[in-house]
Design a protein around this motif. Structure first.
Motif, PDB file in Angstrom:
ATOM      1  N   ASN A   1       1.031  -1.276  -0.045  1.00  0.00           N
ATOM      2  CA  ASN A   1      -0.216   0.112  -0.036  1.00  0.00           C
ATOM      3  C   ASN A   1       0.890   1.311   0.135  1.00  0.00           C
TER       4      ASN A   1
ATOM      5  N   HIS B   1       2.255   1.490  -3.424  1.00  0.00           N
ATOM      6  CA  HIS B   1       1.497   2.103  -4.391  1.00  0.00           C
ATOM      7  C   HIS B   1       0.829   3.549  -4.155  1.00  0.00           C
TER       8      HIS B   1
ATOM      9  N   LYS C   1      -8.956   2.353  -1.289  1.00  0.00           N
ATOM     10  CA  LYS C   1      -8.379   1.363  -1.916  1.00  0.00           C
ATOM     11  C   LYS C   1      -9.154  -0.058  -1.384  1.00  0.00           C
ATOM     12  N   SER C   2      -9.591  -0.061  -0.065  1.00  0.00           N
ATOM     13  CA  SER C   2     -10.077  -1.039   0.412  1.00  0.00           C
ATOM     14  C   SER C   2     -11.543  -1.037  -0.102  1.00  0.00           C
ATOM     15  N   ASN C   3     -12.001   0.116  -0.698  1.00  0.00           N
ATOM     16  CA  ASN C   3     -13.279  -0.030  -1.238  1.00  0.00           C
ATOM     17  C   ASN C   3     -13.386  -0.295  -2.551  1.00  0.00           C
ATOM     18  N   GLY C   4     -12.454  -0.534  -3.419  1.00  0.00           N
ATOM     19  CA  GLY C   4     -12.057  -1.011  -4.657  1.00  0.00           C
ATOM     20  C   GLY C   4     -11.879   0.134  -5.535  1.00  0.00           C
TER      21      GLY C   4
ATOM     22  N   GLY D   1      -9.279  -0.331  -8.281  1.00  0.00           N
ATOM     23  CA  GLY D   1      -9.140  -1.746  -8.871  1.00  0.00           C
ATOM     24  C   GLY D   1      -8.548  -2.767  -7.807  1.00  0.00           C
ATOM     25  N   GLU D   2      -8.246  -4.134  -8.242  1.00  0.00           N
ATOM     26  CA  GLU D   2      -7.726  -5.101  -7.622  1.00  0.00           C
ATOM     27  C   GLU D   2      -6.429  -5.341  -7.984  1.00  0.00           C
ATOM     28  N   ASN D   3      -5.614  -5.937  -6.924  1.00  0.00           N
ATOM     29  CA  ASN D   3      -4.323  -6.491  -7.047  1.00  0.00           C
ATOM     30  C   ASN D   3      -3.313  -5.813  -8.075  1.00  0.00           C
ATOM     31  N   TYR D   4      -3.222  -4.563  -7.289  1.00  0.00           N
ATOM     32  CA  TYR D   4      -2.124  -3.670  -8.023  1.00  0.00           C
ATOM     33  C   TYR D   4      -0.446  -4.145  -7.565  1.00  0.00           C
TER      34      TYR D   4
END
Length: 367
Positions: free
Chosen positions: A317, A320, A344-347, A350-353
């Motif tokens: 994180n 990122h 980020k936790s709320n998407g 996106g996912e899997n950065y």
């Protein structure tokens, strides 16, 4: 209780073999480097000696002092080293480390190499660090050669006798604030003039005997994860200089961290620990009191515990967030790190950065 939580988190999700090279990079800082002492204290308590056994250490500016102190202690004595760092910064906060020139700042501005006379600092270092010999671990600390404009590394075999104190004295020679330090037929500024964070030297040292997949790097920054916003409309010269240094260190450390991760894609960047809140500061150099130093130490301890409990996700994180800030992504404009984590936790991103798969960052660092 916090220690047991941290250890439980390690046992549940992380296992590290003893046949690894553990490396530690201290970023630049002045008295803010007391924060790094707290982080080391927290890490050594949470991880135990096997996984805080740093074989290679680097440091810049105040981080170089911490590196030298840690290199004085043998494996398994990381907590003792952290305590010794705390003592150094507390003693520094209770000592007058510089003085005005005769004629004051005007003399410094017009006739000297810096605004203040830091000659008392060298005497302090010679007394305070008389018991320190950085020979127990491999160490690299850097300075800026003023005449050549180059970053120069100093390793353990060079950090002896007068050279040791000259190198550490020069770590505080901030351009414009204190005069450059003269030795070895040249003048020196602190290493942060060029490089705020040196990950490359410790990884390169580990590579002498380990493959990249057996190298673990921890990074301790003194720049907050979120650069503070200030009202500079009424700032005077010293305040502007202080703000410049704050902004410069933030982005320089960020750049050094991201660049190293692209340079060594198979190296494990285990913990990237930065202050979770604004550290105490002053527009005057080396001017904090002991209560402010103690506040930084306690924050460092807690941030280390949080980093261990957060595991790999916390490190990812941080990388990122820094990548988005570095690329001026509008989505994090005016957002702090905690707000980013919630988004980020709320998407929201996106996912899997993956930093190494970020095309924007790759364009910057893989040229």
């Amino acid at each position: 209780m916090q220690r047991f939580i941290a250890i439980a988190a390690l046992a549940a999700g992380q296992a590290y073999a003893s046949d690894r090279c553990y490396a530690l990079a201290f970023s630049s800082g002045d008295e803010s480097s007391a924060y790094q002492a707290g982080v080391l204290k927290g890490l050594s308590d949470a991880l135990g000696e096997d996984m805080a056994d740093y074989q290679a250490i680097s440091g810049v500016s105040g981080g170089a002092v911490n590196a030298a102190i840690l290199a004085n202690y043998a494996k398994g004595k990381e907590a003792d080293a952290a305590d010794r760092m705390v003592k150094f910064w507390e003693d520094a906060s209770n000592s007058k480390l510089y003085k005005d020139w005769i004629g004051g700042i005007v003399t410094g501005l017009l006739y000297k190499g810096g605004l203040y006379d830091d000659s008392p600092l060298k005497s302090f270092l010679q007394t305070e660090l008389a018991d320190i010999t950085p020979t127990q671990r491999w160490i690299d600390v850097g300075l800026t050669d003023v005449l050549k404009g180059e970053y120069v590394d100093f390793t353990g075999d060079q950090l002896t006798g007068d050279e040791f104190f000259n190198v550490l004295f020069a770590q505080f020679a901030q351009a414009g604030v204190f005069p450059p330090t003269a030795f070895d037929n040249t003048d020196w500024f602190d290493g942060s003039t060029i490089w705020d964070l040196d990950i490359f030297s410790v990884v390169n040292k580990c590579q002498e005997t380990f493959t990249d997949d057996k190298i673990t790097v921890d990074v301790i920054l003194t720049s907050e994860k979120t650069l503070s916003t200030v009202d500079a409309s009424n700032y005077k010269s010293l305040q502007m200089l202080w703000r410049y240094l704050q902004v410069s260190r933030y982005y320089s450390s960020m750049d050094g961290l991201l660049r190293a991760q692209f340079a060594y894609p198979n190296v494990e960047f285990r913990y990237i620990i930065a202050p979770s809140a604004d550290l105490p500061s002053s527009i005057y150099p080396l001017n904090l009191d002991q209560s402010q130093v103690d506040t930084m130490v306690q924050m460092g301890i807690q941030d280390a515990i949080d980093a261990v409990n957060g595991g790999k996700a916390e490190s990812e994180n941080t990388a990122h967030f820094f990548a988005l800030k570095n690329s001026h992504d509008e989505r994090v404009k005016s957002k702090n790190y905690n707000e980013f984590c919630e988004m980020k936790s709320n998407g929201f991103f996106g996912e899997n950065y993956s930093l190494l798969e970020d095309k924007n960052m790759a364009t910057l660092f893989l040229q």
